[in-house]
Enzyme design. Structure first.
Site, PDB file in Angstrom:
ATOM      1  N   ARG A  41       0.887  -1.148   0.098  1.00 49.70           N
ATOM      2  CA  ARG A  41      -0.024   0.193  -0.053  1.00 49.70           C
ATOM      3  C   ARG A  41       0.856   1.442  -0.018  1.00 49.70           C
ATOM      4  NH1 ARG A  41      -4.912   0.785   4.178  1.00 49.70           N
ATOM      5  NH2 ARG A  41      -6.025   2.332   3.323  1.00 49.70           N
ATOM      6  N   LYS A  48       7.427  -2.127   6.233  1.00 47.52           N
ATOM      7  CA  LYS A  48       6.533  -2.877   5.363  1.00 47.52           C
ATOM      8  C   LYS A  48       7.357  -3.476   4.109  1.00 47.52           C
ATOM      9  CE  LYS A  48       2.567  -2.753   7.625  1.00 47.52           C
ATOM     10  NZ  LYS A  48       1.374  -2.472   7.096  1.00 47.52           N
ATOM     11  N   ALA A  92      -4.357  -9.348  -1.058  1.00 44.85           N
ATOM     12  CA  ALA A  92      -4.617  -8.112  -0.334  1.00 44.85           C
ATOM     13  C   ALA A  92      -6.172  -8.016   0.547  1.00 44.85           C
ATOM     14  CB  ALA A  92      -4.486  -6.637  -1.252  1.00 44.85           C
ATOM     15  N   LYS A 183     -16.169 -11.912   1.094  1.00 49.69           N
ATOM     16  CA  LYS A 183     -15.324 -13.183   0.586  1.00 49.69           C
ATOM     17  C   LYS A 183     -16.407 -14.136  -0.350  1.00 49.69           C
ATOM     18  CE  LYS A 183     -11.345 -12.171   2.180  1.00 49.69           C
ATOM     19  NZ  LYS A 183     -10.367 -11.766   1.266  1.00 49.69           N
ATOM     20  N   VAL A 209      -4.783 -18.769  10.849  1.00 53.20           N
ATOM     21  CA  VAL A 209      -3.217 -18.705  10.419  1.00 53.20           C
ATOM     22  C   VAL A 209      -2.619 -18.328  11.397  1.00 53.20           C
ATOM     23  CG1 VAL A 209      -2.105 -17.870   8.481  1.00 53.20           C
ATOM     24  CG2 VAL A 209      -4.451 -18.197   8.226  1.00 53.20           C
TER      25      VAL A 209
END
Length: 351
Positions: A41, A48, A92, A183, A209
């Site tokens: 981004r 990052k 993303a 989703k 996760v």
């Protein structure tokens, strides 16, 4: 059934490359020899990007940083990163976990999922070189409020299940289920787009996760809860009200690469990335007990006394193992590597 055969087919792009899943997708691809365009981004944020650029030393592959804002995807933000690519890994998502970008709203979460997906796919079509898109969905698109109710204790969910089935609009809407609905809708949009364009869209649906963080900025979501437990602070957090269904983030990186080259996967294929077996499905108490065994001498959990855990969500990554040849990490190793990485990066202080 378009697919890529390997690094020789050309560069690949990864959106959300600085995120927990995205960075491990990049890492796996680089180690396998791919030229990776890592989209973030804000490319000026060294926290990052530096750890991504360091991956240039990992193998025969390479990493180049590209800047693209998911919220500007429908304005062609991903045209440059996708141009000339053989495959795109769309990871993303705007999870509203980075305080630098504000809290946002449920509608913004949904719009980022849908508009982001539409925009990335449009950029893939413009490129005229992309053969297959790997879309990171979520087990929320499978488990959440599926037919039979969220309280369907003991039920084993599979890739044939869709969240929201059997629910009225009053319960299944953006205000109440922005992420799960987003989703589901994005997956279905992608498959219809793939049918129209001839470019495969293949999805993976990760569950809880865990695994090693690659940057201190990744101390969020489920790994953050592990850190709070090891720090003895978990009692002050709102507890999860379901089973831990653990998948290693390294398994997700591997699975996504295998999805790109699979001659079995096709447009509309879905792969749950969840527990390998029952050892990866833990109640809150079992998680606490396991962490105490892994970290003796640490006041794991403090005075936290977990309530009884309902017997859901059950689901396995059996299809990915069978069709893709996925090799998974044992859940015990995943938990240990999660904790060790949080300690290594100074993200937590042990209790």
């Amino acid at each position: 059934m378009p697919r890529i055969t390997g690094p020789s087919d050309g560069p690949v792009a990864v959106t959300g490359a600085a995120g927990f899943i995205g960075s491990h997708v990049v890492k796996n691809l680089v180690e396998a020899g791919y030229t990776v365009r890592a989209s973030v981004r804000d490319a000026s944020r060294k926290d990052k990007t530096e750890f991504l650029l360091a991956m240039n030393d990992l193998g025969e592959g390479s990493v180049e940083i590209f800047e693209a804002d998911l919220l500007q995807a429908t304005n062609g933000a991903y045209d440059e990163v996708c141009a000339g690519c053989s495959a795109v890994f769309h990871v993303a998502a705007d999870l509203r976990t980075d305080p630098a970008y504000g809290k946002g709203s449920q509608q913004q979460t949904y719009d980022a999922i849908m508009d982001g997906t539409k925009g990335v796919l449009a950029s893939c079509q413009k490129a005229r070189t992309v053969k297959r898109v790997m879309y990171t969905s979520s087990c929320a698109a499978v488990f959440w409020r599926s037919e039979g109710g969220r309280d369907a204790d003991g039920r084993e969910f599979t890739e044939d299940d869709w969240a929201g089935v059997g629910l009225t609009d009053e319960l299944w809407n953006v205000e109440k289920q922005a992420y799960a609905k987003g989703k589901v809708d994005a997956e279905k949009y992608g498959y219809a787009w793939g049918e129209e364009t001839g470019i495969d869209v293949v999805s993976n649906m990760p569950s809880h996760v865990l695994g090693p963080i690659l940057s201190k900025t990744q101390n969020i979501q489920h790994q953050k809860r592990i850190g709070l437990t090891l720090s003895g602070q978990i009692a002050h957090e709102t507890p999860m009200n379901n089973l831990w269904n653990i998948i290693d983030v390294r398994d997700i990186g591997q699975a996504q690469r295998l999805m790109a080259t699979s001659n079995v996967a096709k447009n509309g294929s879905r792969y749950m990335l969840a527990a390998t077996d029952e050892s990866g499905e833990l109640t809150q108490q079992e998680l606490l007990d396991t962490l105490r065994e892994l970290y003796p001498g640490v006041d794991v959990g403090g005075d936290w006394e977990p309530a009884a855990t309902p017997d859901f969500w059950h689901g396995k990554c059996s299809k990915a193992i069978r069709e893709l040849g996925l090799k998974t990490y044992p859940a015990l190793q995943t938990l240990k590597d999660t904790g060790d990485s949080l300690i290594e990066f100074g993200a937590i202080e042990l209790a």
